[in-house]
Scaffold this motif. Structure first.
Motif, PDB file in Angstrom:
ATOM      1  N   GLN A  68       0.909  -1.088   0.072  1.00 18.89           N
ATOM      2  CA  GLN A  68      -0.018   0.104  -0.006  1.00 18.89           C
ATOM      3  C   GLN A  68       0.972   1.292   0.055  1.00 18.89           C
ATOM      4  O   GLN A  68       0.609   2.114  -0.688  1.00 18.89           O
ATOM      5  N   SER A  69       1.890   1.352   0.747  1.00 17.35           N
ATOM      6  CA  SER A  69       2.581   2.406   0.772  1.00 17.35           C
ATOM      7  C   SER A  69       3.493   2.650  -0.580  1.00 17.35           C
ATOM      8  O   SER A  69       3.810   3.869  -0.891  1.00 17.35           O
ATOM      9  N   ILE A  70       3.858   1.619  -1.161  1.00 18.87           N
ATOM     10  CA  ILE A  70       4.748   1.508  -2.709  1.00 18.87           C
ATOM     11  C   ILE A  70       3.437   2.300  -3.556  1.00 18.87           C
ATOM     12  O   ILE A  70       4.037   2.989  -4.353  1.00 18.87           O
ATOM     13  N   TRP A  71       2.413   1.514  -3.608  1.00 16.03           N
ATOM     14  CA  TRP A  71       1.386   2.027  -4.602  1.00 16.03           C
ATOM     15  C   TRP A  71       1.102   3.457  -4.442  1.00 16.03           C
ATOM     16  O   TRP A  71       0.912   4.257  -5.169  1.00 16.03           O
ATOM     17  N   LEU A  72       0.881   3.911  -2.995  1.00 15.54           N
ATOM     18  CA  LEU A  72       0.735   5.396  -2.659  1.00 15.54           C
ATOM     19  C   LEU A  72       1.832   6.269  -3.345  1.00 15.54           C
ATOM     20  O   LEU A  72       1.665   7.257  -3.817  1.00 15.54           O
ATOM     21  N   GLN A  73       3.220   5.817  -3.193  1.00 12.00           N
ATOM     22  CA  GLN A  73       4.205   6.655  -3.771  1.00 12.00           C
ATOM     23  C   GLN A  73       3.986   6.715  -5.522  1.00 12.00           C
ATOM     24  O   GLN A  73       4.118   7.726  -5.838  1.00 12.00           O
ATOM     25  N   TRP A  74       3.979   5.529  -6.010  1.00 11.27           N
ATOM     26  CA  TRP A  74       3.494   5.593  -7.455  1.00 11.27           C
ATOM     27  C   TRP A  74       2.375   6.647  -7.700  1.00 11.27           C
ATOM     28  O   TRP A  74       2.506   7.251  -8.703  1.00 11.27           O
ATOM     29  N   ALA A  75       1.238   6.319  -7.291  1.00 13.17           N
ATOM     30  CA  ALA A  75       0.158   7.303  -7.243  1.00 13.17           C
ATOM     31  C   ALA A  75       0.481   8.779  -7.185  1.00 13.17           C
ATOM     32  O   ALA A  75       0.089   9.796  -7.901  1.00 13.17           O
ATOM     33  N   GLU A  76       1.152   9.165  -6.022  1.00  9.75           N
ATOM     34  CA  GLU A  76       1.568  10.463  -5.930  1.00  9.75           C
ATOM     35  C   GLU A  76       2.533  11.060  -7.184  1.00  9.75           C
ATOM     36  O   GLU A  76       2.458  11.943  -7.507  1.00  9.75           O
ATOM     37  N   ASN A  77       3.465  10.153  -7.340  1.00  9.28           N
ATOM     38  CA  ASN A  77       4.324  10.527  -8.384  1.00  9.28           C
ATOM     39  C   ASN A  77       3.551  10.617  -9.842  1.00  9.28           C
ATOM     40  O   ASN A  77       3.915  11.782 -10.445  1.00  9.28           O
ATOM     41  N   TYR A  78       2.639   9.955 -10.093  1.00  8.86           N
ATOM     42  CA  TYR A  78       1.850   9.873 -11.343  1.00  8.86           C
ATOM     43  C   TYR A  78       1.177  11.106 -11.373  1.00  8.86           C
ATOM     44  O   TYR A  78       0.911  11.859 -12.358  1.00  8.86           O
TER      45      TYR A  78
END
Length: 190
Positions: A97-107
């Protein structure tokens, strides 16, 4: 005269796990023997393999082939490694979930830089915290005041009343019948 460094003594009844844990707490006071250090290195290797996606059964097969250990010893090593360093299975969901959150914020940042307001709004909706995971399941039936009814024979109630008339009862001095011990031979041992 030279002063020798005093080392704490590890008791004989301590397990290998206790000795390795003590080593991680203070390696200078609790040095490991060569055998225990090899065991510690195996545990570190297991944890590294688990982080890299190896399953327990894959690790057991590798341990059997490469290290010549039995399945039982491999599973003991896995258990000890997870006890010492933490179980990766429990933290895997939170980590993803933390990794996915970072990807989403980057996108979302890239969409903001490109001026794509529509996709930025979509990403904001995706990044909204999910309250469903944080809520505990509420069961109102557990809070109801339920009246319990016990059905006890009248003789038992009278017995309890008679016993409690004198106040506190010592059930160690309860009127019990002592029975003589008799050894009964087992017919199947002939």
């Amino acid at each position: 005269m030279s002063k020798k460094r005093e080392m704490r003594v590890i008791n004989r009844d301590e397990s290998n796990f206790d000795k390795i844990l003590a080593y991680y707490i203070n390696p200078e006071e609790f040095p490991l023997s060569e055998t225990l250090d090899d065991m510690r290195k195996r545990w570190v290797e297991i944890f590294t393999m688990r982080v890299n996606g190896f399953t327990k059964t894959m690790i057991v097969k590798i341990w059997e082939k490469e290290k010549g250990l039995s399945q039982a010893q491999a599973y003991v090593d896995i258990r000890n490694s997870l006890s010492l360093f933490g179980n990766i299975d429990k933290t895997e969901k939170l980590g993803f979930q933390s990794i996915w959150l970072q990807w989403a914020e980057n996108y979302m940042l890239r969409m903001r830089q490109k001026g794509n307001d529509k996709m930025e709004g979509f990403m904001l909706k995706l990044l909204r915290p999910d309250d469903k995971d944080d809520q505990l399941e509420f069961n109102p039936e557990k809070l109801e005041n339920v009246e319990l009814q016990l059905n006890v024979p009248k003789e038992v109630i009278d017995l309890i009343k008679n016993m409690t008339k004198a106040g506190v009862q010592d059930f160690n001095n309860f009127n019990a019948v002592d029975v003589e011990y008799t050894d009964v031979p087992d017919d199947t041992e002939q």
